[in-house]
Design an enzyme around this catalytic site. Structure first.
Site, short mmCIF file in Angstrom:
data_model
loop_
_atom_site.label_atom_id
_atom_site.label_comp_id
_atom_site.label_asym_id
_atom_site.label_seq_id
_atom_site.Cartn_x
_atom_site.Cartn_y
_atom_site.Cartn_z
N GLU B 53 0.81 -1.23 0.00
CA GLU B 53 0.00 0.00 0.00
C GLU B 53 0.84 1.27 0.00
O GLU B 53 0.42 2.30 -0.51
CB GLU B 53 -0.95 0.02 1.20
CG GLU B 53 -2.10 -0.98 1.10
CD GLU B 53 -1.75 -2.36 1.62
OE1 GLU B 53 -0.57 -2.62 1.91
OE2 GLU B 53 -2.67 -3.20 1.74
N PHE B 115 -11.64 -7.04 13.97
CA PHE B 115 -10.57 -7.52 13.10
C PHE B 115 -10.23 -6.45 12.07
O PHE B 115 -11.10 -5.90 11.41
CB PHE B 115 -11.02 -8.81 12.39
CG PHE B 115 -9.98 -9.32 11.43
CD1 PHE B 115 -8.73 -9.74 11.89
CD2 PHE B 115 -10.24 -9.38 10.07
CE1 PHE B 115 -7.77 -10.19 11.00
CE2 PHE B 115 -9.28 -9.83 9.18
CZ PHE B 115 -8.04 -10.24 9.64
N GLN B 116 -8.97 -6.15 11.94
CA GLN B 116 -8.45 -5.14 11.01
C GLN B 116 -9.05 -3.76 11.25
O GLN B 116 -9.24 -2.99 10.31
CB GLN B 116 -8.63 -5.58 9.56
CG GLN B 116 -7.77 -6.81 9.27
CD GLN B 116 -7.61 -7.11 7.79
OE1 GLN B 116 -8.50 -6.86 7.01
NE2 GLN B 116 -6.46 -7.66 7.42
N LYS B 165 -17.43 -0.48 5.97
CA LYS B 165 -17.90 -1.47 5.00
C LYS B 165 -19.42 -1.48 4.87
O LYS B 165 -19.95 -1.59 3.76
CB LYS B 165 -17.41 -2.86 5.42
CG LYS B 165 -17.70 -3.92 4.37
CD LYS B 165 -17.01 -5.23 4.69
CE LYS B 165 -17.22 -6.22 3.55
NZ LYS B 165 -16.57 -7.51 3.83
N MET B 481 24.70 8.64 2.15
CA MET B 481 24.49 9.91 2.81
C MET B 481 24.74 9.79 4.31
O MET B 481 25.27 10.70 4.95
CB MET B 481 23.07 10.44 2.53
CG MET B 481 22.86 11.86 3.00
SD MET B 481 24.06 12.99 2.30
CE MET B 481 23.18 13.60 0.88
#
Ligand SMILES: Cc1ncc(C[n+]2csc(CCOP(=O)(O)OP(=O)(O)O)c2C)c(N)n1
Lengths: 163, 573
Positions: B53, B115-116, B165, B481
């Site tokens: 993502e 959940f999630q 949802k 760097m």
């Protein structure tokens, strides 16, 4: 310097955390913060007491204005204004100290709103510094509990925060 | 007409279509299954399936940087949203307009540690311009409209819309608002005319004028008017890292980039000027370094910016002009035309002489005896081979600075990098966003062997969508760097800045179905680049692993906290 900043914001969930989050993320001071509904139910009014240099206060005002939910911001310290805070204090009040507490409360314009066997509960309104003065006048050991709203403010005369 | 009653998922998709979205970069999951089902049944926009993502958001961000349009990403709840956070914060720091749609657990489950579930609005609040949790199917369309409006107007930025949802299955009438009016959000666009004439007055009477432009000039599509104004007044100009391409680098008025790794002439002129015109730039720490030191040479500063909060944030501004930079520059030009006859351009001749002396120090020269590949050489050759007209994305580190220093950009929106947050891993997904937006253009990702591994999984996405990106890895076997700072400021103690156990990038690229090249000799650099960009490999992603000088450093360099004129130069080494 201490500033009282008033603002109107959309009455959306999460709006408060956007403001408080801004202060913590950018390291600005908050002395007190008060939010409540207004006569327009779509708006809440918030009063923030903060302190900082002129540059910091200028940034705070700009950053507040930048928040999408904030409709209008007013730095009350930019002009004449009235400041009030409400405090409720519970103090130990036994024997001769009962009169003493009553006398001090009267001097500051406080109202005893509950008399219990060993305690008084006093309500007091005024500029925050006056409330501090009241607490200083009491015997520290006698103060059991204090609760304060934080300062509220309103502009004098035609200084109005409204949309 | 019969009202059109559709599901929340369909409303979401239709709203994106109404916004003329071309690509949605995303990754599916439970909370967005309904939205994905609706995507499956439409052909108006294309969904690009990334492999992480973070890359979805970076790619959407790059699409926006390259095109000027709003980029769109779609992620699921919980881990989908948290994976997106780095991408969102990256876009936020560089003021990139993107809209992120995230799935959320059903409204009745919010707050139950479902959940999630995660508090996506809470987690992203400090790194978005604004975000919304939509709790009513009737509000999906208007919220998405607002999201695009907020993202793309004023000072742009990412806006996230979190959609539970259950409301994607509920139905409502689809009405997409034509316009939006928000009483709490009205960005100023037009600059104050009084300030504008004051600014011109200062500029034409300055003895040592200077122009400094940043990302705002690029994002505000102000490159044309900026160039016109600077040429008309004949002023010296520098760009920030984010502003490169805002003024043509090949023009003689251009002094190069300024800041921590800016040119000697740009930094000196910035320090010593008496009137400074700042356009869409924010005086940040990597640019002007120490503000007190910067103001040691007294100067009047004119600051043009869309964001009032950027004015006088780090440096006190004398003439603030808040507004859309392009419109303000056009007004400045108009105001100039009225007083042009009073403008004595000779006034600044001694100043231009001085700048020329500074330029003569040739601060970008580097030693090259041909024994190892110099990273600077690779970038210079890349510029030659692509005729200076490629989209160049970059990651974060030395290679990023060399790309900025040795690939002169003549056009805006060609240089795509993470300036504000400095996010390693952006390079490849940024290249994907550019290549999808401009399939016919050359896109090169200049990266390091450490950075490229932070989103390496996207090689798979590139294969799936046939993105013929050229990856230019300047492989110094160090987090260069970091190593450079350790060399300069930590007594050569290279704590954990090595890059060990590197994969064979050639085989790795090949296993993803791409072409790999390893280049170890300086004399092979040009040939290899020509081959990679040849018609033969036009359709292929080429992973070029340049084995470069391990200990090369980026110069000039201003140690942090020091002043603009306190640069360490290559010749001092
Ligand atoms: C996500 C992230 N983690 C850590 C850093 C700190 N950092 C900045 S540059 C750098 C080294 C980059 O190494 P490499 O990609 O090999 O590039 P080089 O400097 O060698 O060109 C690191 C670790 C960062 N910018 N981003």
């Amino acid at each position: 310097m201490r500033h009282i900043i008033s603002l109107l914001m959309e009455n959306e969930s999460g709006a408060l955390s956007r403001v408080s989050g801004l202060f913590s993320a950018r390291g600005y001071n908050i002395e007190s913060l008060n939010v409540a509904p207004t006569e327009d139910e779509t708006l809440s009014r918030m009063t923030i007491v903060t302190s900082g240099s002129n540059e910091v206060i200028e940034q705070i005002i700009k950053q507040l204005n930048k928040l999408i939910d904030v409709v209008k911001v007013l730095d009350l310290n930019d002009g004449r204004h009235i400041e009030r805070e409400l405090m409720i204090v519970k103090v130990k009040a036994t024997n001769k100290y009962r009169d003493e507490v009553k006398r001090i409360s009267d001097t500051f314009g406080g109202r005893i709103i509950e008399i219990a066997e060993t305690t008084f509960t006093i309500e007091l309104t005024g500029p925050s510094s006056e409330l501090d003065g009241y607490l200083d006048s009491l015997d520290k050991a006698a103060i059991i509990e204090t609760v304060r709203t934080g300062a509220l403010g309103i502009g004098r005369g035609d200084r109005i925060l409204k949309i | 007409m019969k009202p059109e009653i559709i599901t929340g998922a369909e409303i979401t998709i239709r709203s994106l279509q109404e916004e003329n979205v071309e690509f949605v970069f995303g990754y599916p999951g439970g909370a967005v299954l309904n939205i994905y089902d609706a995507i499956h049944q439409q052909t108006v926009f294309k969904h690009v399936l990334v492999r992480h993502e973070q890359a979805a958001v970076h790619a959407a961000d790059a699409f926006s940087r390259a095109t000027g349009r709003v980029g769109v990403a779609l992620v699921t709840s919980g881990p989908g949203a948290t994976n997106a956070v780095t991408g969102i914060a990256t876009a936020h720091m560089d003021s990139i307009p993107i809209v992120i749609i995230s799935g959320q657990v059903p409204t009745h489950a919010i707050g139950s540690d479902a959940f999630q579930e995660c508090d996506t609005v809470g987690i992203t609040r400090p790194c978005v311009k604004h975000n919304f949790l939509v709790k009513d199917v009737n509000k999906i369309a208007s919220t998405i409209k607002k999201a695009f409006f907020i993202a793309s107007t004023g000072r742009p930025g990412p806006v996230l819309v979190d959609i539970p949802k259950d409301i994607t299955t509920e139905t409502a009438e689809f009405i997409y608002p034509k316009t939006i009016d928000m009483r709490s959000y009205n960005p100023v666009v037009k600059g104050h005319s009084g300030q504008i004439s004051k600014a011109i007055d200062l500029l034409i009477n300055a003895k040592k004028p200077m122009v400094y432009s940043g990302g705002g000039a690029v994002l505000g599509d102000a490159a044309k008017s900026l160039t016109k104004l600077v040429k008309k007044l004949d002023l010296p100009i520098t760009n920030t890292l984010m502003g490169l391409g805002g003024f043509p680098a090949s023009d003689q008025n251009f002094l190069g980039m300024l800041g921590m790794h800016g040119t000697y002439q740009a930094n000196m002129a910035m320090q010593e000027c008496d009137v400074l015109l700042a356009v869409g730039a924010r005086f940040d720490d990597r640019v002007i370094s120490n503000p007190e030191h910067f103001l040691k040479n007294p100067k009047k500063i004119i600051h043009v910016d869309i964001d009032p909060a950027s004015i006088s944030k780090r440096v006190k501004i004398d003439i603030p002009i808040v507004g859309d930079v392009d419109l303000v520059l056009i007004d400045l030009l108009k105001a100039y035309q009225e007083v042009e006859k009073n403008h004595n351009k000779k006034l600044i001749s001694p100043w231009m002489e001085k700048i020329k002396d500074w330029s003569d120090t040739d601060c970008m020269a580097y030693k090259d005896d041909g024994s190892v590949i110099k990273p600077q050489l690779v970038v210079q050759k890349l510029h030659e081979v692509t005729k200076g007209d490629a989209f160049i994305t970059s990651d974060v580190g030395q290679h990023q600075m060399w790309a900025a220093q040795y690939y002169p950009f003549d056009k805006p929106r060609r240089w795509i990098n993470s300036g504000g947050l400095g996010t390693m891993g952006v390079g490849l997904p940024y290249a994907m966003g550019c290549q999808l937006a401009f399939p016919e253009s050359q896109v090169a990702c200049v990266t390091g062997e450490a950075s490229i591994q932070m989103c390496i999984q996207e090689l798979s996405t590139c294969k799936q969508y046939n993105l013929p990106i050229k990856i230019i890895t300047l492989n110094n076997r160090y987090m260069g760097m970091v190593r450079q700072w350790q060399e300069f400021f930590y007594g050569n103690r290279y704590a954990e800045s090595y890059v060990d156990a590197l994969p064979d990038f050639i085989k790795l690229a090949e296993s993803y179905g791409h072409v790999g090249m390893k280049i170890e000799k300086s004399s092979d650099v040009e040939g290899a680049l020509k081959e990679a960009f040849s018609p033969k490999l036009k359709e292929r992603l080429v992973f070029m692993d340049f084995i470069t000088d391990q200990t090369e450093n980026v110069f000039p360099m201003i140690p942090s906290g020091k002043g603009l004129s306190e640069m360490i130069l290559a010749k001092d080494e």
